[in-house]
Scaffold this motif. Structure first.
Motif, short mmCIF file in Angstrom:
data_model
loop_
_atom_site.label_atom_id
_atom_site.label_comp_id
_atom_site.label_asym_id
_atom_site.label_seq_id
_atom_site.Cartn_x
_atom_site.Cartn_y
_atom_site.Cartn_z
N ASN A 1 -11.13 1.25 -2.96
CA ASN A 1 -9.80 0.64 -3.05
C ASN A 1 -8.67 1.61 -3.39
N PHE A 2 -9.01 2.87 -3.60
CA PHE A 2 -7.97 3.86 -3.90
C PHE A 2 -8.06 5.04 -2.95
N ASP A 3 -9.19 5.71 -2.94
CA ASP A 3 -9.31 6.95 -2.17
C ASP A 3 -9.00 6.78 -0.68
N PRO A 4 -9.48 5.73 0.01
CA PRO A 4 -9.20 5.65 1.45
C PRO A 4 -7.71 5.61 1.77
N PHE A 5 -6.91 5.10 0.87
CA PHE A 5 -5.48 4.98 1.11
C PHE A 5 -4.73 6.21 0.61
N ALA A 6 -5.00 6.61 -0.64
CA ALA A 6 -4.31 7.77 -1.21
C ALA A 6 -4.63 9.04 -0.43
N SER A 7 -5.89 9.25 -0.09
CA SER A 7 -6.27 10.49 0.61
C SER A 7 -5.65 10.55 2.00
N GLN A 8 -5.55 9.42 2.68
CA GLN A 8 -4.99 9.43 4.03
C GLN A 8 -3.47 9.55 4.01
N ILE A 9 -2.83 9.01 2.98
CA ILE A 9 -1.39 9.24 2.82
C ILE A 9 -1.13 10.73 2.63
N VAL A 10 -1.93 11.35 1.77
CA VAL A 10 -1.78 12.79 1.51
C VAL A 10 -2.09 13.59 2.77
N PHE A 11 -3.09 13.15 3.52
CA PHE A 11 -3.38 13.84 4.79
C PHE A 11 -2.17 13.81 5.70
N GLU A 12 -1.59 12.63 5.87
CA GLU A 12 -0.45 12.50 6.77
C GLU A 12 0.76 13.30 6.29
N LYS A 13 1.03 13.24 4.98
CA LYS A 13 2.26 13.82 4.44
C LYS A 13 2.15 15.29 4.06
N VAL A 14 0.92 15.77 3.82
CA VAL A 14 0.75 17.15 3.34
C VAL A 14 -0.16 17.96 4.27
N THR B 1 1.54 0.27 1.90
CA THR B 1 1.53 -1.16 1.63
C THR B 1 0.17 -1.61 1.11
N GLN B 2 -0.88 -1.11 1.75
CA GLN B 2 -2.24 -1.47 1.32
C GLN B 2 -2.55 -0.91 -0.06
N ASP C 1 2.53 10.49 10.79
CA ASP C 1 2.67 9.22 11.50
C ASP C 1 3.33 8.25 10.52
N ALA C 2 4.63 8.04 10.68
CA ALA C 2 5.40 7.24 9.72
C ALA C 2 4.87 5.81 9.61
N ALA C 3 4.49 5.23 10.73
CA ALA C 3 3.98 3.85 10.72
C ALA C 3 2.67 3.77 9.97
N ARG C 4 1.84 4.78 10.14
CA ARG C 4 0.55 4.79 9.44
C ARG C 4 0.76 4.97 7.95
N VAL C 5 1.67 5.85 7.57
CA VAL C 5 1.97 6.06 6.15
C VAL C 5 2.48 4.76 5.53
#
Length: 217
Positions: free
Chosen positions: A109-122, A142-143, A133-137
Motif C-alpha cells: 500500500n505504500f511502495d508500489p505508489f511511492a517508488s513509481q512516483i519517484v521513478f517518474e519524477k527522478v 491520488t492512489q 508521465d504527468a497523468a501517471r504521476v
C-alpha cells in the motif's frame, strides 16, 4: 572482519538495509557497486545476485543474502540481543503477526505508489528514459493519498504501524518516503491533513540510524 554490504551508497534499497544495520549496531563495510557503469550487470555480480540488483550482503563464513527486506529481517532476528528491537520476538505470535501485517502494508500500500512516483519524477530522466508521465504521476499520487488516509486511521490508534514499538516495517518507508517532498508531494509532512501520519513521519525520520544513512549508506 565485518559484514559486507554490496550496494550503491545512494541506492534506496542499500540504504534500507543500512538503516537496519545501524539500528542493530552491526558494523558493516560498504562495498560500493557503480551502477553508472553497470557493475551490477557483470557476470561476476550476477553470479551472486542473479537479478542484477543491489544490495546483497556477505558474512565472514561466506553466507550471502539478497533482497533488502529479507536482509533486514535476517539482521533484526540474528542480532535480536543487541541494539534496538525492531522486530518482535517470533515467540509472541500475535505481536509478530501484527508486525507482518505492518510489513505487508508497506509492501502493498505504500511502495508500489511511492517508488513509481519517484521513478517518474527522478529516475526516469536520470536514466535517459524520457520525461515524466504527468497523468501517471497524478494517478499514482491520488492512489497514494488514499492509502495514507488509511495510515491516518491506524496511526491514530497506535504510535507505529505494528503497535507502540517501532519496527522495520516503519523503517522500510524511509528511503522512498524521503524522496516524495522534494518532488512536490508533502503528504507525509502535512499535519493539517493527516496529523497522525505527520507525527509518525517526524518520529522515524529523526532516528539516529536514518540521519546516519539518509545521504548515503
Amino acid at each position: 572482519m565485518v559484514l559486507k554490504l554490496y550496494g550503491a551508497p545512494r541506492s534506496t534499497c542499500t540504504r534500507r538495509v543500512a538503516v537496519v544495520l545501524r539500528e542493530k549496531g552491526v558494523p558493516y563495510e560498504l562495498v560500493a557497486v557503480d551502477l553508472g557503469t553497470d557493475a551490477h550487470k557483470t557476470a561476476a555480480f550476477l553470479a551472486r545476485q542473479p537479478f542484477g540488483q543491489v544490495p546483497y550482503i556477505e558474512e565472514d563464513d561466506g553466507f550471502e543474502l539478497f533482497e533488502s527486506r529479507a536482509i533486514a529481517r535476517y539482521v533484526a532476528l540474528k542480532y535480536a540481543g543487541q541494539g534496538n528491537a525492531v522486530v518482535p520476538d517470533p515467540a509472541d505470535l500475535r505481536a509478530y503477526a501484527r508486525f507482518e501485517q505492518a510489513a505487508s502494508i508497506e509492501l502493498s500500500n505504500f511502495d508500489p505508489f511511492a517508488s513509481q512516483i519517484v521513478f517518474e519524477k527522478v529516475f526516469k530522466g536520470a536514466k535517459g528514459l524520457g520525461e515524466p508521465d504527468a497523468a501517471r504521476v497524478e494517478s499514482l499520487t491520488t492512489q497514494l493519498l488514499a492509502k495514507l488516509d488509511a495510515y491516518e486511521v491506524i496511526l491514530g490508534k497506535q504510535k507505529y504501524l505494528a503497535g507502540d514499538e517501532v519496527t522495520i516495517a516503519d523503517l522500510f518507508h524511509l528511503t522512498y518516503g524521503s524522496m516524495l517532498a522534494p518532488v512536490g508531494i508533502n503528504a507525509l509532512e502535512d499535519a493539517t491533513k493527516r496529523p497522525n501520519v505527520a507525527r509518525w513521519w517526524k518520529d522515524i525520520t529523526s532516528r539516529p540510524s536514518w540521519l546516519a544513512v539518509k545521504d548515503g549508506a
